[in-house]
Motif scaffolding. Structure first.
Motif, PDB file in Angstrom:
ATOM      1  N   GLN A 160       0.864  -1.177   0.000  1.00 41.16           N
ATOM      2  CA  GLN A 160       0.000   0.000   0.000  1.00 41.16           C
ATOM      3  C   GLN A 160       0.901   1.228   0.000  1.00 41.16           C
ATOM      4  OE1 GLN A 160      -3.565   0.122   2.460  1.00 41.16           O
ATOM      5  NE2 GLN A 160      -3.094  -1.973   3.114  1.00 41.16           N
ATOM      6  N   ALA A 161       0.436   2.268  -0.659  1.00 39.55           N
ATOM      7  CA  ALA A 161       1.236   3.487  -0.747  1.00 39.55           C
ATOM      8  C   ALA A 161       0.336   4.708  -0.797  1.00 39.55           C
ATOM      9  CB  ALA A 161       2.122   3.447  -1.993  1.00 39.55           C
ATOM     10  N   LEU A 162       0.903   5.835  -0.380  1.00 37.73           N
ATOM     11  CA  LEU A 162       0.274   7.139  -0.556  1.00 37.73           C
ATOM     12  C   LEU A 162       1.059   7.861  -1.635  1.00 37.73           C
ATOM     13  CD1 LEU A 162      -0.309   8.178   3.158  1.00 37.73           C
ATOM     14  CD2 LEU A 162      -1.993   7.320   1.524  1.00 37.73           C
ATOM     15  N   ILE A 163       0.364   8.316  -2.655  1.00 38.00           N
ATOM     16  CA  ILE A 163       1.011   9.003  -3.760  1.00 38.00           C
ATOM     17  C   ILE A 163       0.550  10.456  -3.756  1.00 38.00           C
ATOM     18  CG2 ILE A 163       1.362   9.067  -6.262  1.00 38.00           C
ATOM     19  CD1 ILE A 163       0.481   6.062  -6.250  1.00 38.00           C
ATOM     20  N   GLY A 164       1.498  11.364  -3.534  1.00 38.08           N
ATOM     21  CA  GLY A 164       1.209  12.785  -3.626  1.00 38.08           C
ATOM     22  C   GLY A 164       1.298  13.190  -5.086  1.00 38.08           C
ATOM     23  N   VAL A 165       0.262  13.847  -5.577  1.00 35.52           N
ATOM     24  CA  VAL A 165       0.194  14.219  -6.994  1.00 35.52           C
ATOM     25  C   VAL A 165       0.079  15.736  -7.119  1.00 35.52           C
ATOM     26  CG1 VAL A 165      -1.104  13.964  -9.144  1.00 35.52           C
ATOM     27  CG2 VAL A 165      -0.927  12.031  -7.560  1.00 35.52           C
ATOM     28  N   THR A 166       0.959  16.324  -7.909  1.00 33.44           N
ATOM     29  CA  THR A 166       0.894  17.747  -8.225  1.00 33.44           C
ATOM     30  C   THR A 166       0.475  17.881  -9.685  1.00 33.44           C
ATOM     31  OG1 THR A 166       2.676  18.210  -6.663  1.00 33.44           O
ATOM     32  CG2 THR A 166       2.186  19.926  -8.295  1.00 33.44           C
ATOM     33  N   LEU A 167      -0.547  18.690  -9.916  1.00 37.92           N
ATOM     34  CA  LEU A 167      -1.041  18.877 -11.287  1.00 37.92           C
ATOM     35  C   LEU A 167      -0.287  20.001 -11.991  1.00 37.92           C
ATOM     36  CD1 LEU A 167      -4.895  18.563 -10.661  1.00 37.92           C
ATOM     37  CD2 LEU A 167      -3.262  16.773 -11.299  1.00 37.92           C
ATOM     38  N   ARG A 168      -0.305  19.956 -13.293  1.00 42.45           N
ATOM     39  CA  ARG A 168       0.332  21.004 -14.102  1.00 42.45           C
ATOM     40  C   ARG A 168      -0.433  22.311 -13.938  1.00 42.45           C
ATOM     41  NH1 ARG A 168       3.851  18.381 -17.260  1.00 42.45           N
ATOM     42  NH2 ARG A 168       3.377  16.242 -17.855  1.00 42.45           N
ATOM     43  N   PRO A 169       0.281  23.433 -14.003  1.00 44.86           N
ATOM     44  CA  PRO A 169      -0.416  24.726 -13.924  1.00 44.86           C
ATOM     45  C   PRO A 169      -1.247  24.972 -15.185  1.00 44.86           C
ATOM     46  CG  PRO A 169       1.968  25.033 -14.214  1.00 44.86           C
ATOM     47  CD  PRO A 169       1.722  23.565 -14.096  1.00 44.86           C
ATOM     48  N   GLY A 170      -2.233  25.838 -15.059  1.00 47.55           N
ATOM     49  CA  GLY A 170      -3.090  26.178 -16.195  1.00 47.55           C
ATOM     50  C   GLY A 170      -4.331  25.308 -16.239  1.00 47.55           C
ATOM     51  N   ALA A 171      -5.452  25.902 -16.574  1.00 46.28           N
ATOM     52  CA  ALA A 171      -6.732  25.204 -16.693  1.00 46.28           C
ATOM     53  C   ALA A 171      -6.983  24.316 -15.472  1.00 46.28           C
ATOM     54  CB  ALA A 171      -6.793  24.394 -17.978  1.00 46.28           C
ATOM     55  N   ARG A 172      -6.828  24.891 -14.286  1.00 46.19           N
ATOM     56  CA  ARG A 172      -6.897  24.128 -13.038  1.00 46.19           C
ATOM     57  C   ARG A 172      -8.204  23.373 -12.862  1.00 46.19           C
ATOM     58  NH1 ARG A 172      -3.056  22.506 -10.156  1.00 46.19           N
ATOM     59  NH2 ARG A 172      -4.100  22.896  -8.215  1.00 46.19           N
TER      60      ARG A 172
END
Length: 162
Positions: free
Chosen positions: A74-86
């Protein structure tokens, strides 16, 4: 002692005892709830129904051992989205994550990450494939950070990873 909850509703000590028991044992019988709360069975039943109607209790669920299903990692994955069109990115990624069977929970958060995704997979090879194909491979994702879960606790009762 009265605890404050949403919509200016409040719970008293009896409701708090009932909630404590149901957090630990969601399948407790009405008789067990009454005994724990120190009230008559009819009162316990009415209290539980009232907590459900007020939206304090929103459901009951089974806690499943991922390991018993062969999902040893099991894992926790932190995800950062690309900027723009949030808004579009958030909606697109959220829908994508909800469709993945490996995902046990997903959180849209404020802070360094935009999402925290809890996954359960068979092994490290499967985790790597999931991160590369499903997380990093999504058009909205800028970066990911992964933490392996060794052990966890859940709500009021402790649940071992194994």
């Amino acid at each position: 002692m009265t605890a404050r909850i949403r919509n200016d509703a409040s719970i008293d000590e009896t409701d708090a005892r009932i909630l404590g028991l149901l957090r630990e044992r969601g399948r407790a019988t009405n008789r067990q709830i009454a005994a724990q709360a120190g009230v008559a069975e009819a009162t316990a039943h009415a209290r539980v129904r009232g907590l459900e109607e007020r939206g304090v209790i929103v459901g009951y669920e089974a806690v499943v051992s991922q390991r018993a299903l062969g999902l040893d990692i099991q894992a926790l994955i932190g995800v950062t989205l690309r900027p723009g069109a949030r808004q579009t990115s958030i909606a697109s990624f959220s829908a994508h994550v909800r469709s993945l069977t490996e995902v046990t929970q997903a959180f849209f958060v404020g802070g360094v990450d935009d999402f925290i995704v809890h996954v359960a997979v068979a092994d490290s090879t499967e985790l790597r494939r999931f991160i590369v194909d499903q997380m990093s491979g999504h058009a909205s994702v800028a970066s990911t950070r992964t933490s392996i879960i060794f052990e966890y606790t859940r709500n009021a009762s402790a649940s071992s990873f194994s």
